[in-house]
Write a protein that holds these residues in place. Structure first.
Motif, PDB file in Angstrom:
ATOM      1  N   UNK A 100       0.831  -1.211   0.000  1.00 18.44           N
ATOM      2  CA  UNK A 100       0.000   0.000   0.000  1.00 18.44           C
ATOM      3  C   UNK A 100       0.862   1.256   0.000  1.00 18.44           C
ATOM      4  N   UNK A 101       0.412   2.222  -0.797  1.00 21.39           N
ATOM      5  CA  UNK A 101       1.018   3.555  -0.754  1.00 21.39           C
ATOM      6  C   UNK A 101      -0.034   4.468  -0.143  1.00 21.39           C
ATOM      7  N   UNK A 102       0.318   5.113   0.954  1.00 20.82           N
ATOM      8  CA  UNK A 102      -0.666   5.852   1.729  1.00 20.82           C
ATOM      9  C   UNK A 102      -0.783   7.298   1.272  1.00 20.82           C
ATOM     10  N   UNK A 103      -1.926   7.874   1.654  1.00 17.11           N
ATOM     11  CA  UNK A 103      -2.188   9.276   1.345  1.00 17.11           C
ATOM     12  C   UNK A 103      -1.218  10.175   2.116  1.00 17.11           C
ATOM     13  N   UNK A 164       7.953   5.671  -1.509  1.00  8.96           N
ATOM     14  CA  UNK A 164       6.863   4.827  -1.015  1.00  8.96           C
ATOM     15  C   UNK A 164       6.419   3.828  -2.084  1.00  8.96           C
ATOM     16  N   UNK A 165       6.386   4.285  -3.340  1.00  7.44           N
ATOM     17  CA  UNK A 165       6.003   3.393  -4.433  1.00  7.44           C
ATOM     18  C   UNK A 165       7.076   2.312  -4.627  1.00  7.44           C
ATOM     19  N   UNK A 166       8.345   2.746  -4.631  1.00  6.93           N
ATOM     20  CA  UNK A 166       9.440   1.786  -4.796  1.00  6.93           C
ATOM     21  C   UNK A 166       9.432   0.774  -3.652  1.00  6.93           C
ATOM     22  N   UNK A 167       9.158   1.255  -2.440  1.00  7.15           N
ATOM     23  CA  UNK A 167       9.147   0.395  -1.262  1.00  7.15           C
ATOM     24  C   UNK A 167       8.060  -0.675  -1.391  1.00  7.15           C
ATOM     25  N   UNK A 173       4.279  -7.265  -4.251  1.00  4.97           N
ATOM     26  CA  UNK A 173       2.970  -7.670  -3.731  1.00  4.97           C
ATOM     27  C   UNK A 173       2.108  -8.271  -4.834  1.00  4.97           C
ATOM     28  N   UNK A 174       1.113  -8.995  -4.435  1.00  5.47           N
ATOM     29  CA  UNK A 174       0.145  -9.563  -5.355  1.00  5.47           C
ATOM     30  C   UNK A 174      -0.659  -8.431  -5.988  1.00  5.47           C
ATOM     31  N   UNK A 175      -0.996  -7.423  -5.163  1.00  6.91           N
ATOM     32  CA  UNK A 175      -1.755  -6.270  -5.640  1.00  6.91           C
ATOM     33  C   UNK A 175      -1.217  -5.033  -4.933  1.00  6.91           C
ATOM     34  N   UNK A 176      -1.211  -3.921  -5.661  1.00  6.98           N
ATOM     35  CA  UNK A 176      -0.717  -2.669  -5.087  1.00  6.98           C
ATOM     36  C   UNK A 176      -1.897  -1.733  -4.850  1.00  6.98           C
ATOM     37  N   UNK A 177      -2.054  -1.296  -3.614  1.00  8.39           N
ATOM     38  CA  UNK A 177      -3.129  -0.377  -3.246  1.00  8.39           C
ATOM     39  C   UNK A 177      -2.544   1.022  -3.129  1.00  8.39           C
ATOM     40  N   UNK A 178      -3.191   1.989  -3.773  1.00  9.26           N
ATOM     41  CA  UNK A 178      -2.651   3.354  -3.725  1.00  9.26           C
ATOM     42  C   UNK A 178      -3.756   4.330  -3.350  1.00  9.26           C
ATOM     43  N   UNK A 179      -3.577   5.007  -2.237  1.00  8.55           N
ATOM     44  CA  UNK A 179      -4.602   5.911  -1.719  1.00  8.55           C
ATOM     45  C   UNK A 179      -4.220   7.367  -1.977  1.00  8.55           C
ATOM     46  N   UNK A 180      -4.752   7.928  -3.054  1.00  9.91           N
ATOM     47  CA  UNK A 180      -4.436   9.313  -3.434  1.00  9.91           C
ATOM     48  C   UNK A 180      -2.968   9.646  -3.199  1.00  9.91           C
TER      49      UNK A 180
ATOM     50  N   UNK B 167       2.261   4.708  10.188  1.00 14.50           N
ATOM     51  CA  UNK B 167       3.628   4.201  10.106  1.00 14.50           C
ATOM     52  C   UNK B 167       3.624   2.695  10.418  1.00 14.50           C
ATOM     53  N   UNK B 168       2.839   2.318  11.425  1.00 10.84           N
ATOM     54  CA  UNK B 168       2.696   0.894  11.754  1.00 10.84           C
ATOM     55  C   UNK B 168       1.949   0.173  10.630  1.00 10.84           C
ATOM     56  N   UNK B 169       0.862   0.816  10.148  1.00 18.41           N
ATOM     57  CA  UNK B 169       0.092   0.215   9.067  1.00 18.41           C
ATOM     58  C   UNK B 169       0.958  -0.047   7.844  1.00 18.41           C
ATOM     59  N   UNK B 170       1.788   0.941   7.505  1.00 17.73           N
ATOM     60  CA  UNK B 170       2.672   0.776   6.354  1.00 17.73           C
ATOM     61  C   UNK B 170       3.563  -0.449   6.550  1.00 17.73           C
ATOM     62  N   UNK B 171       4.062  -0.621   7.757  1.00 21.51           N
ATOM     63  CA  UNK B 171       4.949  -1.766   7.989  1.00 21.51           C
ATOM     64  C   UNK B 171       4.188  -3.091   7.862  1.00 21.51           C
TER      65      UNK B 171
END
Ligand code: ADP
Ligand code: MG
Lengths: 277, 267
Positions: A100-103, A164-167, A173-180, B167-171
């Motif tokens: 997941x890539x977070x907002x 974050x995307x590279x990470x 992953x099986x699927x990549x989730x990207x939140x804005x 930060x925890x969620x990301x991990x």
């Protein structure tokens, strides 16, 4: 094929899954219970099937439950009702198969760019040489090679989201989730990030579920767009984007693009009207 | 048109930086002013030296105690008490505080009790400590522990609570287990806050020294100032206070350097 987890509460027992690997969101409802005892219905019975190797985009007005839906797929929250299945197996908590890539910016500030990208590989006990190889590859792919020793503090917002995307990708992953992921960036940086993501995606063809409220971004990136209603979020329409790949930013001027955009604007306009009544 | 901000403007703008030279000058001026006023009051004869000793009287006291070898002894005794108490307290408070800020169960179990205890006056426990553990160094160490531990616990718990959940969620989405998240995310993320907490509470530990050495001590800076009190040796009281202050300043500096080195990424 069987469903691994017993049906959750509610009148929607697990259905046998159609064959073929994909993400399947079935009749999902999500209610937030506030401390005061009042509850907020964030998502109301959404069903979405995301085919493999597709770039799927969710668009919808702010507050319609887009982030919530991604958190559910990531396993970071549990649906009140309904099921989320990946390759026929019910999602039960977070895992490395759903990156997941977070907002918000969620890089680990005590790690360098390289160490951030390496984080998941280390947790999964990938041997050092292989880690080195994979990390270098994704740093190159995302244009970060020159910054590998920098700490997140030293990076701009766009750079941080690149990391974050590279990470997430390095973890395969099986699927990549990207939140804005580009929501907080200025428009120039945003454009260059979209270009980068197009390039990277066309190279790896990973299944992506991407959330945005930017319609241009949705059409530019997506193979398939799910338009959501205002809160409580429901699925309003599913649109297959008829624009060939490889895509480029000039395509925003083409008639197919504009036709899709008009359609989505119309759907969302109605949404705002609905909201006012 | 190029406009250069004047120095005065820089000084009056909220949160604006000022030149380093100015910073040091202003700090020095404050010290000079304090010592200046002190000198005027004493050398000028505005206050009698049984109430306020002059700077020279304090430095005289310093060399007197240095020469007879007792000063080093007292400083060592106090440093031992403060450092031992502080280290014991920190070793328990840091992990427990992290758990308290991370797990709601631990928080529910400890927080009400801790918040009750941390407002209790340390002074009133001194007789109890003497009753329970005698009049040895353990009793003095206990006072330091009691004074710092509960404050540390609450502050460290706050530090760990303020680590962003995403930060925890990301991990987790990168394959981290809960144990990984605790060890490889929460703890490093909390480290700058932990060091800051230790720095601040170390200062408080020094302020409890006099309470610790109030009764039943036979050495230490708090002890000599209590003894000097009975003999009206105001110069020695001032000396003891000044040394405690300087030692506090020194430990503060050590923690600052430590933080700059260890968590450079946070600066
Ligand atoms: N933890 C929470 N508790 C209560 N309500 C929440 C919580 N998280 C989100 N919501 C509410 O749920 C709705 C959907 O939120 P979100 O998924 O963040 O929307 P979006 O990402 O589409 O902007 C919003 O109305 C929001 O206020
Ligand atoms: Mg959101």
């Amino acid at each position: 094929m069987s469903v691994a987890v017993a049906p959750k509460t509610g009148p929607y027992p697990a259905q046998p899954e159609p064959a073929g690997p994909h993400l399947s969101i079935k009749d999902v409802r999500l209610e937030y219970k506030a401390r005061t005892g009042k509850s907020v219905l964030a998502i109301d019975r959404i069903s979405i099937e995301v085919p493999d190797n597709e770039f799927a985009v969710i668009v919808g007005p702010s507050g319609c439950g887009k982030s919530s839906l991604l958190y559910l797929v990531a396993g970071l929250a549990e649906p009140t009702e309904g099921h989320i299945l990946l390759d026929g197996t019910e999602v039960n908590g977070p895992g490395a198969d759903r990156g997941m890539v977070f907002q918000s910016y969620t890089l680990f500030p005590w790690l360098t760019v390289r160490e951030n990208v390496e984080f998941g590989l280390k947790r999964r006990k990938v041997p050092a040489e292989e880690r080195e190889r994979i990390v270098s590859q994704y740093l190159n792919d995302t244009g970060l090679a020159a910054f590998h020793d920098a700490y997140p503090k030293q990076l701009s917002g766009g750079m941080m989201q690149r990391v974050a995307i590279a990470r997430a990708l390095a973890n395969d992953p099986r699927i990549l989730l990207m939140d804005e992921p580009f929501g907080a960036l200025d428009s120039q940086t945003r454009t260059s990030m979209q270009k980068l993501l197009l390039k990277v995606w066309e190279q790896h063809q990973k299944t992506v579920l991407f959330v945005t409220h930017d319609i241009d971004e949705a059409i530019l990136l997506g193979d398939r767009i799910y338009v959501m209603t205002a809160r409580p979020g429901r699925l309003k329409e599913e649109i297959v984007v008829p624009i060939p790949r490889p895509r480029s930013l000039d395509m925003v001027m083409e008639p197919e693009f504009i036709a899709v955009k008009r359609r989505i604007l119309e759907l969302l306009k109605n949404e705002i009207k609905d909201d006012e009544h | 048109m190029a406009r250069k901000t004047s120095l005065l403007d820089q000084c009056l703008t909220p949160k604006a930086e000022i030149p380093t030279a100015l910073k040091f000058t202003v700090s020095a001026v404050t010290w000079v002013a304090v010592i200046g006023v002190w000198s005027i009051l004493t050398y000028g004869g505005f206050m009698q030296d049984i109430f306020l000793p002059s700077p020279t009287q304090v430095t005289d006291a310093f060399f007197r105690l240095l020469d007879d070898g007792t000063l080093g002894q007292h400083i060592w005794a106090s440093v031992q008490v403060v450092v031992t108490g502080f280290v014991i307290s920190s070793i328990v408070a840091v992990p427990l505080g992290l758990l308290m800020g991370t797990f709601k169960v631990v928080q529910a179990a400890l927080e009400p009790l801790v918040n009750f205890i941390r407002y209790l006056p340390v002074t009133s426990f001194v007789p109890l400590f003497i009753l329970w553990i005698g009049i040895g160094i353990e009793q003095r160490i206990m006072v330091i522990i009691f004074g710092t531990f509960f404050q540390q616990l609450v502050m460290i718990a706050d530090v760990s609570r303020s680590v962003p959940k995403d930060l925890l969620n990301a991990s987790y989405t990168l394959g981290a287990s809960r144990r990984d998240a605790l060890l490889h995310v929460l703890t490093p993320a909390a480290l700058p806050g932990i060091i800051d907490t230790l720095r601040v509470t170390m200062g408080w530990a020094w302020t409890y020294l006099v309470v610790a050495e109030l009764v039943a001590a036979s050495s230490g800076l708090g002890y000599i100032s209590m003894k000097a009190m009975r003999g009206f040796q105001v110069d020695v009281i001032f000396l003891a206070i000044a040394i405690i202050g300087l030692l506090g300043l020194l430990t503060d500096l050590v923690f600052r350097l430590f933080r700059m080195r260890l968590v450079a990424w946070a600066n």
